[in-house]
Scaffold this motif. Sequence first.
Motif, PDB file in Angstrom:
ATOM      1  N   THR A   7       0.818  -1.215   0.000  1.00 18.55           N
ATOM      2  CA  THR A   7       0.000   0.000   0.000  1.00 18.55           C
ATOM      3  C   THR A   7       0.848   1.261   0.000  1.00 18.55           C
ATOM      4  OG1 THR A   7      -1.699  -1.227   1.215  1.00 18.55           O
ATOM      5  CG2 THR A   7      -1.931   1.165   1.121  1.00 18.55           C
ATOM      6  N   GLN A  20       2.448   1.684  -3.373  1.00 15.49           N
ATOM      7  CA  GLN A  20       1.471   2.152  -4.360  1.00 15.49           C
ATOM      8  C   GLN A  20       1.334   3.673  -4.310  1.00 15.49           C
ATOM      9  OE1 GLN A  20      -1.635  -0.966  -2.970  1.00 15.49           O
ATOM     10  NE2 GLN A  20      -2.450  -0.109  -4.865  1.00 15.49           N
ATOM     11  N   GLU A  21       1.129   4.193  -3.098  1.00 14.66           N
ATOM     12  CA  GLU A  21       0.964   5.629  -2.935  1.00 14.66           C
ATOM     13  C   GLU A  21       2.220   6.369  -3.396  1.00 14.66           C
ATOM     14  OE1 GLU A  21      -1.215   9.099  -1.059  1.00 14.66           O
ATOM     15  OE2 GLU A  21      -1.618   7.345  -2.327  1.00 14.66           O
ATOM     16  N   LYS A  68      -2.280  -3.148  -9.344  1.00 14.25           N
ATOM     17  CA  LYS A  68      -1.797  -3.917  -8.190  1.00 14.25           C
ATOM     18  C   LYS A  68      -2.225  -5.370  -8.345  1.00 14.25           C
ATOM     19  CE  LYS A  68      -3.302  -4.772  -3.426  1.00 14.25           C
ATOM     20  NZ  LYS A  68      -4.119  -4.271  -2.296  1.00 14.25           N
ATOM     21  N   VAL A 116      -5.955   6.035   1.812  1.00 12.10           N
ATOM     22  CA  VAL A 116      -5.144   4.826   1.665  1.00 12.10           C
ATOM     23  C   VAL A 116      -5.441   3.758   2.716  1.00 12.10           C
ATOM     24  CG1 VAL A 116      -3.266   6.153   0.613  1.00 12.10           C
ATOM     25  CG2 VAL A 116      -3.216   5.700   3.077  1.00 12.10           C
ATOM     26  N   ASN A 117      -6.158   4.112   3.784  1.00  7.98           N
ATOM     27  CA  ASN A 117      -6.314   3.155   4.888  1.00  7.98           C
ATOM     28  C   ASN A 117      -7.601   2.320   4.802  1.00  7.98           C
ATOM     29  OD1 ASN A 117      -8.430   4.769   5.840  1.00  7.98           O
ATOM     30  ND2 ASN A 117      -7.210   5.694   7.481  1.00  7.98           N
ATOM     31  N   TYR A 118      -8.267   2.391   3.648  1.00  5.09           N
ATOM     32  CA  TYR A 118      -9.450   1.557   3.381  1.00  5.09           C
ATOM     33  C   TYR A 118     -10.546   1.751   4.428  1.00  5.09           C
ATOM     34  CZ  TYR A 118      -6.959  -0.937  -0.332  1.00  5.09           C
ATOM     35  OH  TYR A 118      -6.298  -1.256  -1.497  1.00  5.09           O
TER      36      TYR A 118
END
Length: 353
Positions: A84, A87-88, A163, A295-297
């Motif tokens: 994750t 990705q960012e 991804k 980003v933390n879903y």
Amino acid sequence: MSKHLNDYSSDDQLEVPFEIEDLDPNINKKLLQDFGGERTGFIQVGKKKWFFPNAFRHHISRFHDFEVRPNDVWIVTFPRSGTTVTQELIWLLLNDLDYKTASQITLFERYPFMEANCMFHPEFRAELLQENINFEENYKLIKKLSESVCDHLDQMKERRFIKTHLPLSLLPKNLLTVGCKVIYIARNPKDLAVSYYHHNRLIRVHGFKKDFPTFWEYFSNNLVVWAPYWEHILEAWKENNRENMLFLFYENLNKNLKESIINIQNFLGTKFTDDQLSLLENHLKIDNFRKNSSVNYSLWRDLGIFDKNEQSFIRKGKTGESKSYFDENLEKKANDWIELHLKDTDLKFPAFN
């Protein structure tokens, strides 16, 4: 000399997506008791027996035959390997450090997860829909989760960020030759197993209910989704000299984030100043990252995909956390298992214990 993906014979190429076996019924019964998210059963794919929920049998060929574009940017990892945060990092470097857009559009939307739709068993999806029947927007989002990510990627006109947790041998055979950028991240198995244990408890599509020693037995016997772990990493390690693939270790990313950002920038060909990269480093630090709703879903928690009694999606991000999870007996078993799989390779993790 390693065997490159484009060197596989036609028989090899057919074997990867199409040789699918149902798991032994007795093992499957036990797994279904311990992993409540899957309802039908598990399968093993190919000679390496890649382990997946039943729904993957209908999509393996689609993944393998997916059309790669030269300007794609792929991140390939075994789960819980620093996916994750990387990705960012990648998305921001290749989008002119556009923090505003990154905050407004979730990472899940900006960086589609190739096999995401395979993870939601129809019965579990129906339960989610029922739980959200009075929440119109949530209901729509859950229905959308069943849509093919590959179809969505095919329709995209802009540069694609993709991804996947699939191993290289199940991905398109020209992935490493067409010219796109591929970043692979490896993480030492003890820390990874601890993180993946909590992940399997958190996400209800897995729904793991037992303790860590039980999870370790499944993990070390290649009975968790996307296993076998060693085959996954070693396939990529054998290709780490490819011009368009960057092989990273999570431990280095964790120990020196700034250096890793520079390494990735050099691979991608972007040119930002030291001050700009320092701001990016701060953006990616674990305490800031954990609070970042993009980003933390956090939406997944609202949808009911997360078990609200478990830890968050972004956890501690530490190296060496596994020490408190292994007693003396389990530590010895783990070390023997690791030594066995590393003895005939030149793979070495930067930080191991």
